[in-house]
Scaffold this active site. Structure first.
Site, PDB file in Angstrom:
ATOM      1  N   SER A   1       0.742   5.575   0.062  1.00  0.00           N
ATOM      2  CA  SER A   1      -0.087   6.776   0.175  1.00  0.00           C
ATOM      3  C   SER A   1       0.770   7.941   0.628  1.00  0.00           C
ATOM      4  O   SER A   1       1.898   7.765   1.104  1.00  0.00           O
ATOM      5  CB  SER A   1      -1.246   6.554   1.159  1.00  0.00           C
ATOM      6  OG  SER A   1      -0.743   6.421   2.483  1.00  0.00           O
TER       7      SER A   1
ATOM      8  N   HIS B   1       0.873  -1.180   0.000  1.00  0.00           N
ATOM      9  CA  HIS B   1       0.000   0.000   0.000  1.00  0.00           C
ATOM     10  C   HIS B   1       0.904   1.222   0.000  1.00  0.00           C
ATOM     11  O   HIS B   1       1.889   1.277   0.734  1.00  0.00           O
ATOM     12  CB  HIS B   1      -0.881   0.026   1.251  1.00  0.00           C
ATOM     13  CG  HIS B   1      -1.564   1.349   1.468  1.00  0.00           C
ATOM     14  ND1 HIS B   1      -2.674   1.735   0.761  1.00  0.00           N
ATOM     15  CD2 HIS B   1      -1.265   2.381   2.309  1.00  0.00           C
ATOM     16  CE1 HIS B   1      -3.046   2.945   1.152  1.00  0.00           C
ATOM     17  NE2 HIS B   1      -2.206   3.366   2.095  1.00  0.00           N
TER      18      HIS B   1
END
Length: 280
Positions: A139, A137
């Protein structure tokens, strides 16, 4: 679709090429290395570099600093089926407007992940390369219109093509990214390629990273020249040239050309691939 087919062919080519060499490390030696590997270690290179744009006027607005912190934590060694090992990864990359008033951070990208690694052996039962299946992930920790994030499942393979050349390929399938950045794949594509050439083993090396987006000429070319001044440490001096898109998540569509210099604490994750190969 064309990009995915190209990367599939590249991975097949990589596996084929690695069969042309027989690494001197045997299965027993690799298992012993995994057993002695520390729980915490460097994952990707840890570095600090600063520099200027080559396409804009030099100013406090266009000059910056960039640094990366990356490590991994081994959860299992080779106790899982098929001699695989499981580990957590974490990489943090920051862009720092160090020359502006109050020196604010422009953006910080966070990338946690979990990966399954497996040594790949050739017909002589010697190491040919390392394969990784990973879920990541990434971000920028922002909200509202500045939020950027994406997730991917990737398959990577690392091998030595010769005594001086290391090849790494990574292909991914993205998911849950369209809300924040629906056109992201036009700039990051479905995979990347790294080539490392050792001019002087463990002393002077050149690293090239290529990434092609799915639209037009979008993509990235990044070159790094690294020199180790002291044999007793793993710290290199580094000159980096970055040209293309997606250097950061916030402005992934921006085409940048930056040259930076600094130092890097190199990862030793793939050092065992540098053992001298014998042609079969």
């Amino acid at each position: 679709m064309k990009n995915r087919v190209c990367f599939l062919l590249l991975i097949i080519f990589t596996f084929t090429m690695s069969e042309a060499y027989s690494q001197r490390l045997s299965r027993e030696k690799i298992n012993d290395t995994l057993e002695k590997m520390p729980v915490f270690s460097i994952h990707k290179d840890n570095y600090f570099v600063t520099g200027i744009s080559t396409s804009e006027e030099i100013s406090s607005e266009t000059a910056d600093a960039k640094y990366q912190i990356s490590f991994k934590a081994l959860l299992t060694r080779n106790t899982l089926p098929f001699d695989t090992h499981l580990f957590l990864t974490y990489t943090q990359k920051a862009f720092w407007n160090i020359y502006k008033f109050s020196s604010p951070f422009q953006e910080i990208n966070f990338k946690p992940g979990i990966a399954l690694g497996k040594p790949i052996y050739n017909r002589k039962n010697h190491l040919a390369g390392m394969a990784y299946l990973q879920v990541e992930h990434e971000s920028n920790g922002r909200d509202s219109i500045y939020s950027r994030s994406w997730n991917r499942i990737s398959l990577g393979y690392h091998t030595a093509l010769s005594k001086k050349i290391l090849l790494s390929v990574k292909a991914w399938i993205p998911f849950k990214y369209k809300k924040d950045n629906p056109d992201l794949l036009e700039y990051v594509g479905y995979g990347k390629l790294n080539l490392t050439y050792n001019f002087i083993p463990n002393k002077l090396l050149l690293d090239l990273m290529l990434l092609k987006g799915t639209k037009d000429w979008n993509g990235t070319v990044r070159t790094r020249l690294m020199y180790k001044p002291f044999n007793s440490s793993n710290i290199y001096l580094m000159m980096e040239w970055f040209k293309g898109n997606s250097e950061s998540l916030l402005n992934y569509e921006e085409n940048r050309s930056m040259i930076r210099a600094g130092f890097v604490l190199k990862s030793d994750e793939l050092n065992f691939l540098k053992s001298l190969p014998d042609v079969l």
